[in-house]
Design a protein around this motif. Structure first.
Motif, PDB file in Angstrom:
ATOM      1  N   SER A  15       0.915  -1.141   0.032  1.00 40.27           N
ATOM      2  CA  SER A  15       0.046   0.003   0.031  1.00 40.27           C
ATOM      3  C   SER A  15       0.869   1.330   0.018  1.00 40.27           C
ATOM      4  O   SER A  15       0.482   2.093  -0.724  1.00 40.27           O
ATOM      5  CB  SER A  15      -0.972  -0.024   1.271  1.00 40.27           C
ATOM      6  N   THR A  16       1.748   1.503   0.777  1.00 38.50           N
ATOM      7  CA  THR A  16       2.718   2.497   1.006  1.00 38.50           C
ATOM      8  C   THR A  16       3.457   2.742  -0.317  1.00 38.50           C
ATOM      9  O   THR A  16       3.558   3.771  -0.752  1.00 38.50           O
ATOM     10  CB  THR A  16       3.607   2.558   2.073  1.00 38.50           C
ATOM     11  N   ILE A  17       4.046   1.451  -0.826  1.00 38.57           N
ATOM     12  CA  ILE A  17       4.609   1.723  -2.153  1.00 38.57           C
ATOM     13  C   ILE A  17       3.721   2.105  -3.248  1.00 38.57           C
ATOM     14  O   ILE A  17       4.022   2.898  -4.302  1.00 38.57           O
ATOM     15  CB  ILE A  17       5.476   0.166  -2.344  1.00 38.57           C
ATOM     16  N   GLY A  18       2.513   1.482  -3.070  1.00 32.36           N
ATOM     17  CA  GLY A  18       1.638   1.700  -4.293  1.00 32.36           C
ATOM     18  C   GLY A  18       1.175   3.086  -4.432  1.00 32.36           C
ATOM     19  O   GLY A  18       1.096   3.666  -5.517  1.00 32.36           O
ATOM     20  N   VAL A  19       0.926   3.698  -3.217  1.00 33.56           N
ATOM     21  CA  VAL A  19       0.655   5.045  -3.220  1.00 33.56           C
ATOM     22  C   VAL A  19       1.733   5.881  -3.968  1.00 33.56           C
ATOM     23  O   VAL A  19       1.277   6.809  -4.861  1.00 33.56           O
ATOM     24  CB  VAL A  19       0.373   5.794  -1.820  1.00 33.56           C
ATOM     25  N   ILE A  20       2.960   5.817  -3.709  1.00 30.29           N
ATOM     26  CA  ILE A  20       4.065   6.688  -4.092  1.00 30.29           C
ATOM     27  C   ILE A  20       4.291   6.387  -5.767  1.00 30.29           C
ATOM     28  O   ILE A  20       4.434   7.196  -6.454  1.00 30.29           O
ATOM     29  CB  ILE A  20       5.298   6.441  -3.521  1.00 30.29           C
ATOM     30  N   LEU A  21       4.092   5.338  -6.167  1.00 30.13           N
ATOM     31  CA  LEU A  21       4.311   4.539  -7.172  1.00 30.13           C
ATOM     32  C   LEU A  21       3.207   5.123  -8.377  1.00 30.13           C
ATOM     33  O   LEU A  21       3.677   5.682  -9.445  1.00 30.13           O
ATOM     34  CB  LEU A  21       4.324   3.063  -7.636  1.00 30.13           C
ATOM     35  N   ALA A  22       2.063   5.248  -7.831  1.00 28.41           N
ATOM     36  CA  ALA A  22       0.878   5.776  -8.680  1.00 28.41           C
ATOM     37  C   ALA A  22       1.006   7.481  -8.754  1.00 28.41           C
ATOM     38  O   ALA A  22       1.078   7.718  -9.848  1.00 28.41           O
ATOM     39  CB  ALA A  22      -0.445   5.536  -7.720  1.00 28.41           C
ATOM     40  N   ARG A  24       4.110   8.959  -8.795  1.00 34.48           N
ATOM     41  CA  ARG A  24       5.195   9.102  -9.949  1.00 34.48           C
ATOM     42  C   ARG A  24       4.758   8.725 -11.217  1.00 34.48           C
ATOM     43  O   ARG A  24       5.279   9.283 -12.139  1.00 34.48           O
ATOM     44  CB  ARG A  24       6.499   8.192  -9.384  1.00 34.48           C
ATOM     45  N   LEU A  25       3.949   7.674 -11.415  1.00 32.62           N
ATOM     46  CA  LEU A  25       3.477   7.427 -12.707  1.00 32.62           C
ATOM     47  C   LEU A  25       2.124   8.470 -13.386  1.00 32.62           C
ATOM     48  O   LEU A  25       1.608   8.268 -14.619  1.00 32.62           O
ATOM     49  CB  LEU A  25       3.059   5.999 -12.722  1.00 32.62           C
ATOM     50  N   GLY A  26       1.638   8.900 -12.263  1.00 27.60           N
ATOM     51  CA  GLY A  26       0.241   9.708 -12.786  1.00 27.60           C
ATOM     52  C   GLY A  26      -0.920   8.733 -12.933  1.00 27.60           C
ATOM     53  O   GLY A  26      -1.880   9.003 -13.607  1.00 27.60           O
ATOM     54  N   TYR A  27      -0.809   7.669 -12.044  1.00 29.69           N
ATOM     55  CA  TYR A  27      -1.821   6.855 -11.951  1.00 29.69           C
ATOM     56  C   TYR A  27      -2.886   7.026 -10.934  1.00 29.69           C
ATOM     57  O   TYR A  27      -2.410   7.569  -9.794  1.00 29.69           O
ATOM     58  CB  TYR A  27      -1.286   5.141 -11.896  1.00 29.69           C
ATOM     59  N   ASP A  28      -3.915   6.225 -11.060  1.00 27.98           N
ATOM     60  CA  ASP A  28      -4.939   6.019  -9.575  1.00 27.98           C
ATOM     61  C   ASP A  28      -4.148   5.017  -8.874  1.00 27.98           C
ATOM     62  O   ASP A  28      -3.327   4.161  -9.275  1.00 27.98           O
ATOM     63  CB  ASP A  28      -6.268   5.634  -9.886  1.00 27.98           C
ATOM     64  N   PHE A  29      -4.840   5.031  -7.647  1.00 23.62           N
ATOM     65  CA  PHE A  29      -4.333   3.859  -6.538  1.00 23.62           C
ATOM     66  C   PHE A  29      -5.367   3.336  -5.927  1.00 23.62           C
ATOM     67  O   PHE A  29      -6.449   4.032  -5.541  1.00 23.62           O
ATOM     68  CB  PHE A  29      -3.390   4.353  -5.565  1.00 23.62           C
ATOM     69  N   VAL A  30      -5.354   2.044  -5.876  1.00 28.57           N
ATOM     70  CA  VAL A  30      -6.483   1.433  -5.107  1.00 28.57           C
ATOM     71  C   VAL A  30      -5.968   0.172  -4.294  1.00 28.57           C
ATOM     72  O   VAL A  30      -5.016  -0.450  -4.631  1.00 28.57           O
ATOM     73  CB  VAL A  30      -7.471   0.399  -6.304  1.00 28.57           C
ATOM     74  N   ASP A  31      -6.544   0.232  -3.153  1.00 30.28           N
ATOM     75  CA  ASP A  31      -5.977  -1.139  -2.147  1.00 30.28           C
ATOM     76  C   ASP A  31      -7.209  -2.163  -2.278  1.00 30.28           C
ATOM     77  O   ASP A  31      -8.263  -1.552  -1.823  1.00 30.28           O
ATOM     78  CB  ASP A  31      -5.606  -0.389  -0.944  1.00 30.28           C
TER      79      ASP A  31
END
Length: 162
Positions: A15-22, A24-31
């Motif tokens: 989740s933590t990595i996902g938020v930052i990755l999203a 940096r990519l300009g993507y949405d994030f979903v958990d």
């Protein structure tokens, strides 16, 4: 590549990595754990206690239909082949590989965290059961050591996605 699906053990930092990755990519994030909890209007642990692990695994992954999103899955999502087939359609799967001693250091609330596991399971047995499934589904594996900086992990993922 439409989505990036993060898989790994509870406490691996999806989740933590996902938020930052999203970001940096300009993507949405979903958990997916949050989606399950919101949909069922209760905690993950309550769902597991009342419905059982197998029913818990069916709740979200099979139905999710989104694009340009980083998806942090619950650690047990890999046991639902239909959910993984749906999630990985047109997506890249990144396994956040954290060694068991580090998982044990991070996860202290195993009985209340909402981890899909049998009554006799421990973090050791979960790790043993789940590792082959994580490796099976992973397009990319990123090893995370103790004290790894989140930004460095995200950068590793981005490098491997190129």
């Amino acid at each position: 590549m439409n989505n990036i699906v993060l898989i790994g053990m509870p406490g691996s930092g999806k989740s933590t990595i996902g938020v930052i990755l999203a970001k940096r990519l300009g993507y949405d994030f979903v958990d997916t754990d949050n989606l399950i909890s919101d949909r069922e209007k209760t905690t993950l642990q309550d769902i597991i206690d009342k419905k059982g692990v197998s029913e818990f695994l069916k709740i979200v992954g099979e139905e999710l239909n989104i694009d340009n999103t980083v998806i942090a899955t619950g650690g047990s999502m890999v046991f639902s082949d239909s959910a993984m087939k749906n999630l990985l359609n047109g997506s890249k799967c990144v396994f956040i590989d954290v060694p068991l001693p580090e998982i044990k250091r991070r996860v202290k609330n195993i009985d209340t965290r909402g981890i899909a596991m049998g009554k006799d399971d421990t973090l050791d047995t979960l790790y043993e059961k789940r590792m082959p499934k994580y490796r099976e589904y992973a397009d990319i594996t990123v090893e995370v050591k103790q004290n790894s900086k989140i930004d460095n992990v995200v950068s590793k993922i981005l490098d491997k996605l190129k």
